[in-house]
Design an enzyme around this catalytic site. Sequence first.
Site, mmCIF file in Angstrom:
data_model
loop_
_atom_site.group_PDB
_atom_site.id
_atom_site.type_symbol
_atom_site.label_atom_id
_atom_site.label_comp_id
_atom_site.label_asym_id
_atom_site.label_seq_id
_atom_site.Cartn_x
_atom_site.Cartn_y
_atom_site.Cartn_z
ATOM 1 N N LYS A 121 -4.384 4.036 8.525
ATOM 2 C CA LYS A 121 -3.671 5.051 7.738
ATOM 3 C C LYS A 121 -4.529 6.315 7.656
ATOM 4 C CE LYS A 121 -1.528 5.443 3.105
ATOM 5 N NZ LYS A 121 -1.314 4.701 1.834
ATOM 6 N N SER A 202 3.611 4.521 0.685
ATOM 7 C CA SER A 202 2.887 5.603 1.361
ATOM 8 C C SER A 202 2.257 5.143 2.672
ATOM 9 C CB SER A 202 1.823 6.204 0.439
ATOM 10 O OG SER A 202 0.762 5.322 0.215
ATOM 11 N N SER A 224 0.064 1.322 -5.819
ATOM 12 C CA SER A 224 1.133 0.657 -6.572
ATOM 13 C C SER A 224 2.268 0.294 -5.621
ATOM 14 C CB SER A 224 1.631 1.567 -7.694
ATOM 15 O OG SER A 224 2.640 0.926 -8.434
ATOM 16 N N SER A 226 2.029 0.410 -2.050
ATOM 17 C CA SER A 226 2.081 1.169 -0.801
ATOM 18 C C SER A 226 1.657 0.391 0.436
ATOM 19 C CB SER A 226 1.253 2.458 -0.921
ATOM 20 O OG SER A 226 1.968 3.410 -1.677
#
Length: 568
Positions: A121, A202, A224, A226
């Site tokens: 990521k 995300s 939370s 992701s």
Amino acid sequence: MHSHISPKKHWLLTFLALLLSVVSITTATPVCSKKCKIDPAKLPDLMAITIDEISTQLRDGCFTSYQLTQAYMARIRQVNCTFHAVLEVNPDALDIAKTLDEERASGKVRGPLHGVPILLKDNIATRDKLNTTSGSYALLGARVKRDSTVAAKLRSSGAIILGKTGLSEWSNHRSDNSTSGWSARHGQITSGYYPGLRPEGSSSGSGVAADLGLALGALGTDTSGSIIAPSWRNNLVGIRPTVGLTSRALVIPISERQDSVGPMARTVKDAAYILSAIAGKCSADNYTSAIPFKQIPEYWKDLNKDSFKGAKIGIPDAVFKKLDIPAPFKEEFDKAVEMIRGNGASIYKDLDFKSYDQYNVFTANHTLYMACGLEFKTNIKKYLNDLEFNPNNIRNTEDLMKYTKADRREEYPDRSIYLWEADTKLIPCEDNTCKLAWDITQLRYQLGGEGGILGALASAGGKDGLDALVMPASDTLVDIAAIAGLPVVTVPLGFRPKDTEVKKDERGVVTAAPNEPFGLLFVGKAWDEQKLINYAYAFEQKTQVRRKGPKQYKMPTAQIKDYMQTKP
């Protein structure tokens, strides 16, 4: 003085010396017979290949890491214009693969991940030619002083860092009116199961890329949900580790008390391999000092498809009744519970989270958010000021707001900066050391822990309580675990029916659609990853939901066999 040796003895000594030489050479450098047992045309599809298969076939000389990396890069080129999942490809990936092939040829194999391409990521920093920007132009060209700890651990394990995946800009900590999977640098990421489908969370690029076989797997980060939400939305296994099991050093932060780095992969065992590689103590992240193990478990090693036998599993039904869980999710969940019971688990139903109503109040009035906001503006300042090169001289949240307003590519004001404004204007503390921050932190641990997950685990099952809770896909349920820093593992559970009504948000991004995947969650106590991974593995092996489910509407076609003749 010269000794005299007869010609006959000289011949004998020469023969013995040659014989010893041959034995010595044979012993020191054994010749490994590489016999590929697979017809190149029948090599596993990169949509489904596993680490075990890659390791075996690299060992047997079926292909090289160089050829495997070429195939993954081709797959990215084929579909990335549609899905926008991969933000950058590592320009050194093929050279790294070549070096790892040479290591293998010389007899050095670092472990199961040796020569396996993994994506990261775009908030997980690497000191190489890749950027680390959290999807924003504000950090394009920035340089860190070293790799993040998890990236360094991956390199040490022999993994190839193939590139960076797209994400929700700043890991969804910027706007209150954007969409999951959007950032200024790559636009809107979408999922493979329906055109325009929101990828969730995300770590959205990591989810879509792992699902489509653009790498073996990927790392995501979870404040939370992701990791967990984009994993279930993309038919994957995702592991959100206990906060502190994996280092967050040089990962662009939101909340030091909730952020966790974890794997996203197509199988439980592959996710376990990656977790084993990145977990461990780190002097640059003091949360890792709480790890209770002398040695990190090899989470992949003792997986058991019969793990439900004797397990005590809790169902917080009382909470489900207060949530808007879609009917297909609930129906498949009920079937899953019966399957778990049928495979030897004791099921404890009608559990509740005693502080759930209070949690709702504090969520609605943004009290719980304040702690994340305080932690972000404290920790982002440290990250920015520790950069080796900071191209736009951004030092704090105020600088971020100014830059984002000024750069048209950031699409302000259409995409707001509301959360940063709240961090700086609405929270009456300069950093996360104030009493308010401490009080909210204790509240989070109480609501998610004793008033939530931990309380439910202790409420049944005798003196030792329950082994785990099992729950259907739900952002709320993941958040309750996250605010207490607890581990969650998701595994594919099912798909929305083909006649599902397509729904879109105000930006036209699809939020519900036919064939949309959803997941099953296993949640437990801190450091109980091994137990949760075993339950997820048992469920996966009994059901094979991913393998039996609908296919993506568009898939890359490049395979290893297409590159079998290429050499560095």
